[in-house]
Design a protein around this motif. Structure first.
Motif, PDB file in Angstrom:
ATOM      1  N   PHE A  17       0.809  -1.216   0.000  1.00  0.00           N
ATOM      2  CA  PHE A  17       0.000   0.000   0.000  1.00  0.00           C
ATOM      3  C   PHE A  17       0.844   1.269   0.000  1.00  0.00           C
ATOM      4  O   PHE A  17       0.388   2.322  -0.436  1.00  0.00           O
ATOM      5  CB  PHE A  17      -0.954   0.000   1.205  1.00  0.00           C
ATOM      6  N   SER A  18       2.077   1.176   0.492  1.00  0.00           N
ATOM      7  CA  SER A  18       2.917   2.377   0.548  1.00  0.00           C
ATOM      8  C   SER A  18       3.523   2.722  -0.804  1.00  0.00           C
ATOM      9  O   SER A  18       3.749   3.896  -1.094  1.00  0.00           O
ATOM     10  CB  SER A  18       4.080   2.175   1.521  1.00  0.00           C
ATOM     11  N   THR A  19       3.804   1.694  -1.612  1.00  0.00           N
ATOM     12  CA  THR A  19       4.587   1.916  -2.826  1.00  0.00           C
ATOM     13  C   THR A  19       4.053   3.042  -3.714  1.00  0.00           C
ATOM     14  O   THR A  19       4.816   3.946  -4.064  1.00  0.00           O
ATOM     15  CB  THR A  19       4.696   0.598  -3.621  1.00  0.00           C
ATOM     16  N   PRO A  20       2.755   3.026  -4.089  1.00  0.00           N
ATOM     17  CA  PRO A  20       2.278   4.118  -4.945  1.00  0.00           C
ATOM     18  C   PRO A  20       2.457   5.470  -4.269  1.00  0.00           C
ATOM     19  O   PRO A  20       2.771   6.467  -4.932  1.00  0.00           O
ATOM     20  CB  PRO A  20       0.792   3.814  -5.147  1.00  0.00           C
ATOM     21  N   LEU A  21       2.263   5.497  -2.942  1.00  0.00           N
ATOM     22  CA  LEU A  21       2.382   6.764  -2.215  1.00  0.00           C
ATOM     23  C   LEU A  21       3.818   7.265  -2.238  1.00  0.00           C
ATOM     24  O   LEU A  21       4.069   8.464  -2.381  1.00  0.00           O
ATOM     25  CB  LEU A  21       1.914   6.599  -0.758  1.00  0.00           C
ATOM     26  N   ILE A  22       4.782   6.334  -2.093  1.00  0.00           N
ATOM     27  CA  ILE A  22       6.189   6.753  -2.079  1.00  0.00           C
ATOM     28  C   ILE A  22       6.549   7.404  -3.414  1.00  0.00           C
ATOM     29  O   ILE A  22       7.090   8.513  -3.456  1.00  0.00           O
ATOM     30  CB  ILE A  22       7.125   5.552  -1.807  1.00  0.00           C
ATOM     31  N   PHE A  23       6.238   6.709  -4.517  1.00  0.00           N
ATOM     32  CA  PHE A  23       6.568   7.264  -5.831  1.00  0.00           C
ATOM     33  C   PHE A  23       5.973   8.661  -5.999  1.00  0.00           C
ATOM     34  O   PHE A  23       6.656   9.615  -6.370  1.00  0.00           O
ATOM     35  CB  PHE A  23       6.035   6.351  -6.946  1.00  0.00           C
TER      36      PHE A  23
END
Lengths: 318, 381
Positions: A17-23
């Protein structure tokens, strides 16, 4: 459920769930460091998610396992294209940054759903055949305890995102490009006097945010939602913006905040399977990222956290 | 191209933006081999063809007028209230809650009570960013965006867990409110062929006049505009900019809250779970931007966008064009309004060429041009 498998579940879903937010959050920091406020991140993610799903559905047979990766490239190009609209409007045409970003947010969902209806004659795409799925690191996943928690059946994109965040920090704070980018956001007049191409750096900042935002949307579509509809991206762009602010405009800080927000999001979804957490009403976990962002903003009162000239139009030789 | 005076330009820029927005829509339709002429014709027919469709268009315009007014009040004070949808949602939930809690009170008590509680809920939601802005200097843009989502999730929680079970008809919707709290007026609906147009329309029209009076004729309105133009000068002149900031956000939130109230008590007669921010929030912002914040402008652009929205449904059935083209047109119009600097150039250049005296005025555009040339001259030396 034993301790290790419980932790593994929490860690892997947090990472997913974090990955899209990090990018997207890291992308946003580039734009804001150049002095262009980008509330259009949400719209950029929508376009990224849309284009990656359409590409994936069309070319899954041709490219097989490589499809989601090529779709990332396609989404990043589309993200750059839509952010170019924001760049032209705010940099050359002196549009208000918030209004222009809102236009992106109004335009992207409408355009993408229009295209979905025009191409597929229905409001929602089919599920994609090739998604990112799970990845097990060779060798290091064999380490006892840590291996199964961190490196077995996990999201490879999350680790790439963390590396991207570290590279972004290095670019912004340790290179000539980064110094100039930040100087343009802090004091464009002075930067211009020193011969720095102010408009050029602003373009670079906004377009990089489009590139990473597009990838963020594509990652979400291809690892979480699996298809595209009007309800695919609802608020992730704004959470990313919150993460960027929460991380005080620093890519690594933004990454940390994104991981935390991803953790909160995943808890509201997998929480039912966990003891203690299942007792907390999900509304608290859903609201946590937004409330915490407001709290952080208030706590840093008086301190200029963001770039100084963020959100103002620079008019050369005024 | 004509030489135009300032007031004419103020009208021409939105007009050109509207035409350009429709052109963008037409081009996209052409690319996907839809017929724009047929689409726009069926849009007009869908929105204004029958008395009942006119009623629906007025019904659609009602909340837009209110949220647009809310946006314009905050922006007069120099704030971007992006939280309109959250404030409207708070107003919707608040008014429905009261209506369901006291269904048997007589209309003359229950209806005003529900409306006031809804307006207050909106005002309170907007007071938070106003207070934080005034005392901590926190960006109202970020806070209102964040609050939109907080209100969205809290509204679902309130509906599913906090309201008494007797209020709900299902897990995702409340029961219909009693006729004592309804804004529906039979004579009005009948006048417009049984459409859902309701008494909220009069609230919106009264608000249009009231906001104009407040902003132009009262001390509060003067202070709000003064703070918007120059907060420091206002402070020196003895105005409390903190109080004005909070008051402008409260007023803005009240209006947005009313926008939600008319949706709840008028259009839908209940509350149901929302999956995304209310569209009347961002649409209201668009209406206000196109109407450049003036009362007449807001009324006209609310009607235009309502024609688009209601007509868009007719377009989908009549010409087979996806409804989303309407939002593309709206977004394009706002894009062109946002780059009014460029549209303004169309007139200014001509003006400068025709009469050098006008160009010699303290015109920022002219000075930019001059200094640009100086700079070029300087660099070639």
């Amino acid at each position: 459920m034993n301790m290790v498998s419980m932790l593994a579940l929490i860690v892997s879903s947090t990472l997913v769930f974090s990955t899209p937010l990090i990018f997207t959050a890291v992308g946003g920091s580039f734009s804001e460091h150049s002095g262009v406020v980008n509330v259009g991140l949400e719209g950029i993610m929508v376009m990224g998610a849309f284009s990656s799903v359409v590409f994936n559905l069309t070319f899954a047979d041709t490219f097989g396992k490589a499809t989601p990766w090529i779709a990332l490239l396609v989404a990043s190009v589309v993200g750059v294209a839509i952010s170019a609209l924001h760049a032209v409007a705010t940099i050359n045409f002196r549009a208000d940054h918030i209004v222009s970003g809102t236009v992106i947010n109004l335009l992207a969902p409408a355009l993408s759903v229009f295209l979905v209806k025009a191409i597929y004659a229905k409001g929602q795409t089919d599920n994609i055949a090739q998604s990112f799925g799970y990845f097990t690191f060779p060798a290091i996943s064999k380490i006892p305890v840590i291996g199964p928690i961190l490196f077995k059946d996990t999201s490879i994109m999350a680790y790439i995102a963390i590396v991207v965040a570290i590279i972004a920090w290095w670019i912004q704070f340790k290179t000539k490009f980064g110094l100039r980018l930040r100087s343009v956001g802090e004091n464009p007049q002075a930067a211009d006097t020193l011969g720095i191409n102010v408009y050029g750096y602003k373009y670079a900042g906004v377009l990089i945010s489009g590139l990473l935002g597009g990838i963020g949307g594509a990652v979400f579509a291809q690892s979480i939602s699996g298809n595209f509809s009007a309800g695919t991206i609802v608020g992730q762009g704004f959470i990313s913006m919150a993460a960027m602010i929460f991380g005080k405009w620093n890519p690594i800080g933004a990454m940390g905040a994104a991981l935390f927000f991803g953790f909160a999001q995943s808890l509201s979804i997998i929480g039912g399977q966990l003891p203690v957490i299942s007792k907390i009403p999900s509304v608290y976990l859903q609201c946590a990222p937004y409330v915490l962002t407001i709290v952080v903003l208030v706590l840093f009162l008086g301190k200029a956290v963001g770039p100084k000239e963020n959100g103002t139009n620079y008019i050369k030789s005024k | 191209m004509l030489k135009v005076s300032q007031p004419v330009k103020k009208v021409l820029v939105p007009l050109i933006s509207i035409i350009a927005g429709f052109l963008v829509g037409a081009i996209i339709m052409l690319i996907f081999s839809y017929s724009p002429v047929q689409a726009y014709a069926s849009m007009i027919r869908g929105a204004l063809g029958t008395t009942s469709s006119i009623g629906e268009t007025l019904r659609q315009a009602t909340p837009l007028i209110l949220t647009a007014l809310g946006f314009s009040v905050a922006s007069s004070a120099g704030f971007f209230n992006i939280g309109l949808s959250g404030q409207a949602l708070a107003g919707w939930v608040g008014s429905i809650w009261i209506a369901l809690a006291f269904p048997n009170l007589p209309t003359y008590i229950l209806l005003p009570l529900a409306i006031i509680v809804g307006a207050l809920a909106g005002a309170l939601t907007a007071a938070i960013p106003g207070f934080l802005r005034a005392y901590f200097g926190t960006s109202e843009v970020i806070v209102t965006i964040m609050l939109n989502y907080v209100v969205l999730y809290v509204s679902t929680y309130l509906l599913q867990s906090a309201m008494p079970a007797s209020f709900r008809s299902s897990q995702d919707a409340t029961k219909t409110i009693s006729s004592h709290a309804s804004l529906r007026m039979d004579w009005l609906s009948n006048l417009f062929g049984g459409s859902r147009v309701h008494g909220g329309l009069f609230i919106a029209l009264i608000a249009l006049v009231l906001v104009w009076v407040i902003m132009k004729k009262t001390t509060l309105g003067f202070e709000i505009r003064a703070v918007g133009m120059n907060p420091f000068a206002s402070e020196y002149a003895g105005m409390s900019s903190k109080r004005t900031i909070i008051m402008s956000m409260v007023l803005s939130g009240t209006l947005a809250g009313l926008g939600g109230v008319v949706e709840g008590l008028g259009t839908y007669q209940n509350f149901f779970t929302q999956t995304a921010s209310l569209s009347i929030g961002f649409d209201g912002m668009a209406v206000s931007l196109l109407g450049s914040g003036s009362s007449v402008g807001i009324l006209l652009s609310a009607l235009l966008f309502s024609v688009l929205k209601i007509g868009g449904l007719g377009m989908q059935t009549g010409a087979g064009v996806p409804f989303e083209i309407v939002s593309i047109v709206i977004a394009s119009i706002i894009f062109f309004v946002a780059i009014d600097y460029v549209i303004g150039l169309l007139f200014k250049q001509r003006q400068n060429r025709e009469t050098e005296q006008i160009a010699a005025r303290t015109d920022s555009k002219a000075t930019v041009a001059v200094t640009d040339e100086q700079k070029k001259g300087g660099s070639t030396k």
